[in-house]
Design a protein around this motif. Structure first.
Motif, short mmCIF file in Angstrom:
data_model
loop_
_atom_site.label_atom_id
_atom_site.label_comp_id
_atom_site.label_asym_id
_atom_site.label_seq_id
_atom_site.Cartn_x
_atom_site.Cartn_y
_atom_site.Cartn_z
N LEU A 316 4.71 25.32 -2.12
CA LEU A 316 4.39 25.86 -3.44
C LEU A 316 3.72 24.83 -4.34
O LEU A 316 3.00 25.20 -5.28
CB LEU A 316 5.66 26.40 -4.11
N ASP A 317 3.98 23.56 -4.09
CA ASP A 317 3.36 22.52 -4.92
C ASP A 317 1.84 22.59 -4.83
O ASP A 317 1.13 22.53 -5.85
CB ASP A 317 3.87 21.14 -4.51
N GLN A 318 1.31 22.72 -3.61
CA GLN A 318 -0.13 22.80 -3.44
C GLN A 318 -0.70 24.06 -4.08
O GLN A 318 -1.78 24.04 -4.67
CB GLN A 318 -0.47 22.76 -1.95
N ALA A 319 0.03 25.16 -3.97
CA ALA A 319 -0.43 26.42 -4.55
C ALA A 319 -0.47 26.35 -6.07
O ALA A 319 -1.41 26.85 -6.71
CB ALA A 319 0.46 27.57 -4.09
N VAL A 320 0.55 25.72 -6.68
CA VAL A 320 0.57 25.56 -8.13
C VAL A 320 -0.59 24.67 -8.58
O VAL A 320 -1.28 24.98 -9.55
CB VAL A 320 1.93 24.99 -8.59
N CYS A 321 -0.78 23.57 -7.89
CA CYS A 321 -1.86 22.65 -8.26
C CYS A 321 -3.23 23.30 -8.09
O CYS A 321 -4.13 23.10 -8.93
CB CYS A 321 -1.77 21.37 -7.42
N ALA A 322 -3.40 24.09 -7.04
CA ALA A 322 -4.67 24.77 -6.83
C ALA A 322 -4.94 25.76 -7.96
O ALA A 322 -6.07 25.89 -8.45
CB ALA A 322 -4.66 25.50 -5.48
N HIS A 323 -3.89 26.46 -8.39
CA HIS A 323 -4.02 27.41 -9.50
C HIS A 323 -4.42 26.68 -10.78
O HIS A 323 -5.34 27.12 -11.49
CB HIS A 323 -2.67 28.12 -9.68
N ALA A 324 -3.76 25.55 -11.04
CA ALA A 324 -4.06 24.77 -12.24
C ALA A 324 -5.46 24.17 -12.18
O ALA A 324 -6.21 24.20 -13.17
CB ALA A 324 -3.02 23.68 -12.43
#
Length: 478
Positions: A316-324
């Protein structure tokens, strides 16, 4: 007193509804729950002028009763920090001594404070609506009970026993619970309540009459399944089926994904979002849950470092960062704020060191002393996605262990940071990543209007509806 055959049977909802009904009849009424186990907590004033924590359910019950929430209404709060460990909060304050004590040994130490709090409320109010916990018939816990029948006996309470009929086995649950109680406690049970029923209540016959013949206790109400009733769920229980508000004609649906890590806390503050038309909440536990999300929210956590490790393990960390990094809105609240920074530093071994997501040039240092505070706040100018919140004033509360500061090395390297409210809120340079320590942000009408251009259903309206429902379902009993 409202007892239940299980956790999640509907005790909190029914106790809140009874508080609202008694208030509507003109009584001075107060809620009480001796012991709550929940990471959903609210900040209330203490008699000495400070602040303390109580379970969210008793906070909302007090509002339904039209009285000021008081630490006496939930004298003992257990906040799970791991599967086998809880932080102990007595009369609103963390007790390191009780936290370190084996849980079976606590009852004799905490009972005097519990009894004193209940006696004081009974003296000051005409009616006290007491909520039990779990089941009163857990025979392995009866000798150390401080929340169910020991409380009922102390107050000579008239007890309702509620069960969730949607789970199946409701009559067996009611009879089995009643049968496991000693005769003196059975005598306190004055009525059975069937909750979350779907269908024609007449089809239940002859079971209610048979149950009364066996126990001498009548079924006093059958409550239908109520979805989107508007009251925050208690004890960390949330139902994804109840997480969406229908869009108004011509209105686009906005999807808000809330990361549901294992030690999520204060999730009740998002009930206001559930009540907004056109908002769909998704409780995200997998990167796929974030696909199509308009906003991502990192909520509070009772174990920030551990939940951040879980976040990484799920990807989820990568997904959150990609969204941001795509310029999409991200909001971090309390523990979520801490996760969005560069690092979590733990010199006192409170939660453990952990690298942050690095979306904001912030560093958090954990401390043994917890910040517990309620107040009025105002956000300064914010550029970007969250600009609608610029200048908005609101009431909120803080519950956090740790202080956060800008990280000079990242600022020197060129990363931008927008201070939004002293040392309590920041946004990135682009303005799409916002982090704050404010719990209850979405409970502000001003915030909701700024973000969505409309108001959600007010809690007062929810309470008034609950009082009318009690009048309809319990007309013979009350």
């Amino acid at each position: 007193m409202v007892l239940g055959t299980t956790s999640g049977a509907g005790k909190s909802w029914l106790a809140t509804a009874l508080c609202a009904w008694y208030k509507a009849q003109g009584y001075r009424v107060a809620p009480f729950k001796a012991q709550n186990m929940s990471n959903n907590a609210r900040v209330v004033a203490t008699p000495d002028g400070g602040y303390g924590e109580i379970g969210s359910a008793q906070y909302f019950q007090a509002l339904a009763a039209g009285v000021q929430p008081d630490v006496r209404m939930n004298p003992l709060l257990l906040k799970p920090e791991a599967d086998t460990h809880s932080q102990v909060v007595l009369m609103g304050q963390v007790s390191a001594e009780l936290t370190a004590m084996a849980w079976r040994e606590r009852s004799n130490h905490v009972w005097p404070a519990i009894a004193k709090a209940l006696d004081a409320l009974r003296h000051e109010y005409e009616v006290v609506v007491i909520e039990g916990a779990g089941s009163p018939a857990e025979i392995n816990l009866s000798h150390s009970d401080v929340v169910n029948m020991r409380v009922a006996r102390h107050g000579n309470a008239h007890c309702l026993l509620v069960t969730d009929i949607d789970r199946g086995g409701a009559f067996a649950h009611l009879y089995g619970t009643w049968a496991l109680l000693p005769a003196c406690d059975q005598a306190l049970i004055k009525g059975f309540v069937l909750n979350k029923f779907r269908g024609d209540a007449q089809l239940l016959a002859p079971a209610p009459a048979m149950l009364e013949e066996l126990t001498g206790v009548p079924v006093v109400a059958t409550i239908p399944m109520l979805r989107n009733h508007g009251l925050p769920e208690e004890d960390g229980v949330f139902d994804d089926r109840m997480a969406s508000g229908a869009a108004l004609p011509g209105q686009a649906m906005r999807t808000i994904a809330i990361i549901a890590y294992p030690r999520i806390s204060n999730l009740d503050e998002f009930q206001a979002l559930k009540n907004v038309p056109g908002v769909r909440l998704v409780w995200a536990r997998d990167p796929r849950d974030l696909v199509g999300a308009d906003w991502i929210i990192l909520p509070g956590s009772k174990a920030t470092s551990a939940d951040l490790r879980w976040l990484r393990a799920q990807g989820l960390d990568q997904a959150v960062c990609a969204h941001a990094n795509a310029g999409q809105p991200v909001l971090g609240i309390c523990g979520g704020l801490q996760m969005l920074g560069e690092s979590l530093i733990d010199p006192e071994d409170v939660m453990g060191n952990q690298p942050g997501l690095g979306l904001l040039p912030l560093v958090t240092v954990f401390e043994t002393q917890k910040t517990v505070q309620f107040g009025a706040y105002q956000l300064g100018p914010i550029n970007g996605s969250w600009s609608a919140l610029s200048g908005i004033a609101f009431d909120a509360y803080e519950i956090h262990q740790g202080q956060t500061r800008p990280y000079e090395a990242m600022l020197t390297a060129g990363m931008q940071l927008q201070p939004c409210c002293g040392q309590l809120a920041w946004a990135n340079g682009a303005g799409n990543v916002l982090a704050c320590y404010f719990h209850g942000l979405f409970e502000s009408p001003a915030v909701l209007h700024a973000l969505f251009g409309m108001q959600a259903v007010s809690l007062q309206a929810v309470f008034e509806t609950m009082a009318l429902q009690v009048q309809a379902w319990f007309s013979e009993m009350v």
